[in-house]
Structures are given as C-alpha cells and as structure tokens.
Design an enzyme around this catalytic site. Structure first.
Site, mmCIF file in Angstrom:
data_model
loop_
_atom_site.group_PDB
_atom_site.id
_atom_site.type_symbol
_atom_site.label_atom_id
_atom_site.label_comp_id
_atom_site.label_asym_id
_atom_site.label_seq_id
_atom_site.Cartn_x
_atom_site.Cartn_y
_atom_site.Cartn_z
ATOM 1 N N PHE A 2 20.244 51.380 70.449
ATOM 2 C CA PHE A 2 20.210 51.679 71.877
ATOM 3 C C PHE A 2 18.870 52.353 72.215
ATOM 4 O O PHE A 2 18.062 52.635 71.325
ATOM 5 C CB PHE A 2 21.377 52.596 72.256
ATOM 6 C CG PHE A 2 22.721 52.039 71.882
ATOM 7 C CD1 PHE A 2 23.434 51.253 72.758
ATOM 8 C CD2 PHE A 2 23.265 52.308 70.626
ATOM 9 C CE1 PHE A 2 24.671 50.733 72.403
ATOM 10 C CE2 PHE A 2 24.499 51.789 70.259
ATOM 11 C CZ PHE A 2 25.206 51.005 71.149
ATOM 12 N N SER A 47 28.978 46.095 71.043
ATOM 13 C CA SER A 47 28.874 47.556 71.016
ATOM 14 C C SER A 47 28.422 48.100 72.365
ATOM 15 O O SER A 47 27.507 47.549 72.987
ATOM 16 C CB SER A 47 27.874 47.996 69.939
ATOM 17 O OG SER A 47 28.334 47.648 68.651
ATOM 18 N N CYS A 54 28.259 54.860 69.526
ATOM 19 C CA CYS A 54 28.349 53.410 69.409
ATOM 20 C C CYS A 54 29.793 53.022 69.107
ATOM 21 O O CYS A 54 30.341 53.369 68.060
ATOM 22 C CB CYS A 54 27.424 52.926 68.290
ATOM 23 S SG CYS A 54 27.498 51.132 68.014
ATOM 24 N N THR A 56 33.046 49.859 69.585
ATOM 25 C CA THR A 56 33.294 48.422 69.672
ATOM 26 C C THR A 56 34.262 48.104 70.803
ATOM 27 O O THR A 56 35.336 48.723 70.911
ATOM 28 C CB THR A 56 33.879 47.903 68.346
ATOM 29 O OG1 THR A 56 32.966 48.175 67.299
ATOM 30 C CG2 THR A 56 34.133 46.403 68.416
ATOM 31 N N ALA A 72 38.236 56.375 66.005
ATOM 32 C CA ALA A 72 38.827 56.799 64.743
ATOM 33 C C ALA A 72 38.727 58.318 64.572
ATOM 34 O O ALA A 72 37.927 58.979 65.240
ATOM 35 C CB ALA A 72 38.134 56.092 63.579
ATOM 36 N N HIS A 110 24.829 56.920 66.436
ATOM 37 C CA HIS A 110 25.526 57.636 65.365
ATOM 38 C C HIS A 110 25.323 59.139 65.594
ATOM 39 O O HIS A 110 24.314 59.709 65.193
ATOM 40 C CB HIS A 110 24.969 57.228 63.997
ATOM 41 C CG HIS A 110 25.094 55.763 63.742
ATOM 42 N ND1 HIS A 110 24.322 55.107 62.803
ATOM 43 C CD2 HIS A 110 25.887 54.807 64.303
ATOM 44 C CE1 HIS A 110 24.634 53.818 62.797
ATOM 45 N NE2 HIS A 110 25.573 53.621 63.707
ATOM 46 N N THR A 159 13.335 64.526 76.398
ATOM 47 C CA THR A 159 12.221 65.151 75.689
ATOM 48 C C THR A 159 12.489 66.637 75.506
ATOM 49 O O THR A 159 12.897 67.320 76.443
ATOM 50 C CB THR A 159 10.909 64.952 76.468
ATOM 51 O OG1 THR A 159 10.683 63.546 76.658
ATOM 52 C CG2 THR A 159 9.733 65.550 75.705
#
Length: 234
Positions: A2, A47, A54, A56, A72, A110, A159
């Site tokens: 991404f 995704s 991220c 699904t 999960a 992640h 930033t």
C-alpha cells in the site's frame, strides 16, 4: 503493498464473532459499508487496508458498497481492530496496482504495534500536531522512527516531526486537507492507533546485524569505520 494514502473513510456496520474453527478462536467478521470507492474493481480474496491493516475481502454486495473481512486473534492482539464499534469510521485503501501513482511511502499493511495519543495541539492557523506514546515494552520501535522519516498511523502515511526518546514520544503534523480525509482528527487523547514503521529501517538493521555476526571481512570493516566516525562526532 500500500502507499498510506487513504482513499476513503468507510463505516463499521457490524462486528460478529467468528466460529472458532474458522478463526482459530476469538476472531471476528467485520462488515464495512460506505466503501464504494474501494470496491469498484474488487474481487473476492483481494486485499484492502482497514486502518492500516492488510485484510482479505471475503464478501461484498452486488451494489459494491459493503464488504466483509475476517480478523484473526493475532491481528486483534497487534492492532486496534478489537475496539471497533458499529458506526465508527475507518480508513480504507486498496492494495497498489502496477499502474498506481505512488504518493505516500511503502506500506505493507503489517501493523507492528499500537501507540497511544499522548497530546493534540493546534498549530495555527489550521494544522494539528499529535504526539504519540510508545509502550515501554515496544521501545525498540523508536529505533525505526526518525525525524523527517515516515510512519503509517491507522493506514495514513505521515512525516515524523520529532522523536523524544526519554519520554518515548514521537510527533506528526496534520494539515487541514489531511484532517478532512482521515479518521485521526476524530480521536482523542488516550486512543489507540495502529503503527507500522518504515520497513526500510528493518532491512538495514538486518543487513548490519548480519555483517556484525559475520565478525570479519571488508563489510565488517566498513561498519567499524562508520561506527567510529559516529562516536568521534558525538
């Protein structure tokens, strides 16, 4: 992959427990609507980053305004998705395509950990400076956060202004335009925010660690010389 450029703000419309056999126990199915912008070309299994995570796509409606994702237990432990409530807004971004213009920085989706909003101050005329506190157990992540570097906060590429190691703080600024496009301004002091540090820092650290572990050779000599120069300068 991404970019951290949020495409739209969706809305959580349902949070339902998953069957233990589906999720490994204590997982959830989350339904998000007001998501037409990110569903125009979606397929099952694609995704979408939800608050920088991220995830699904497991289902979407025929009008392409709503989609479902499964979350999960490990994701719930690492992110703020476990705090989702029906009606709250979330940042959404589709995964990059080969032809996507690159406007942010490399974001994997992640999440490393969550940080807490420590303070929010106005920077006249219309900007906000937000300070985030890192947990003592997560102090290692400050190593990857540097002034004028990038962080991804709830899926937004921002930033870094400054890093305060003694107090485990770092800060970012939101201009007026960004405030109108992401969920951050809706949060208050004490709120949890998903943090993904710039992965480039991790790669560099891994390379250096490998050279140090090797113990000798020309690459190790380069590292030793660099460290000596830094120490002498300090």
């Amino acid at each position: 992959m991404f970019t951290g450029i949020v495409e739209t703000m969706g809305r959580v419309s349902a949070v339902e427990p998953l069957d233990a056999t589906e999720s490994g126990g204590n997982g959830f199915t989350i339904t998000i609507d007001n998501a037409k912008v990110v569903l125009t070309d979606v397929n099952l299994g694609d995704s979408i980053a939800v608050n920088g995570v991220c995830l699904t796509v497991t289902e979407f409606n025929t009008e392409r305004t709503m989609f479902k994702i499964g979350v999960a237990p490990e994701t719930l432990r690492k992110t703020n998705l476990g705090e989702f409530k029906v009606g709250q807004q979330v940042n959404l971004e589709r995964a990059m395509s080969a032809t996507t213009r690159f406007g942010g920085h490399f974001v994997q989706g992640h999440v490393d950990t969550t940080v807490t909003i420590h303070s929010i101050t106005k920077d006249p005329p219309n900007s906000l400076i937000i300070h985030f506190k890192v947990r003592e157990s997560d102090i290692e992540f400050l190593s990857y956060i540097v002034p004028k570097g990038y962080v991804c906060l709830d899926g937004t590429s921002l930033t870094v202004i400054d890093v305060d190691w003694p107090n485990r703080l770092f800060s970012v600024m939101l201009i007026a335009y960004t405030q109108s496009k992401v969920i951050m301004p809706t949060k208050t002091v004490g709120a949890l925010v998903n943090l993904e540090v710039d992965p480039m820092g991790k790669y560099v650290e891994n390379i250096v660690r490998g050279m140090v572990n090797a113990g000798s050779g020309p690459l190790m000599t380069l590292v030793e010389n660099a460290v000596e120069k830094i120490v002498n300068k300090k």
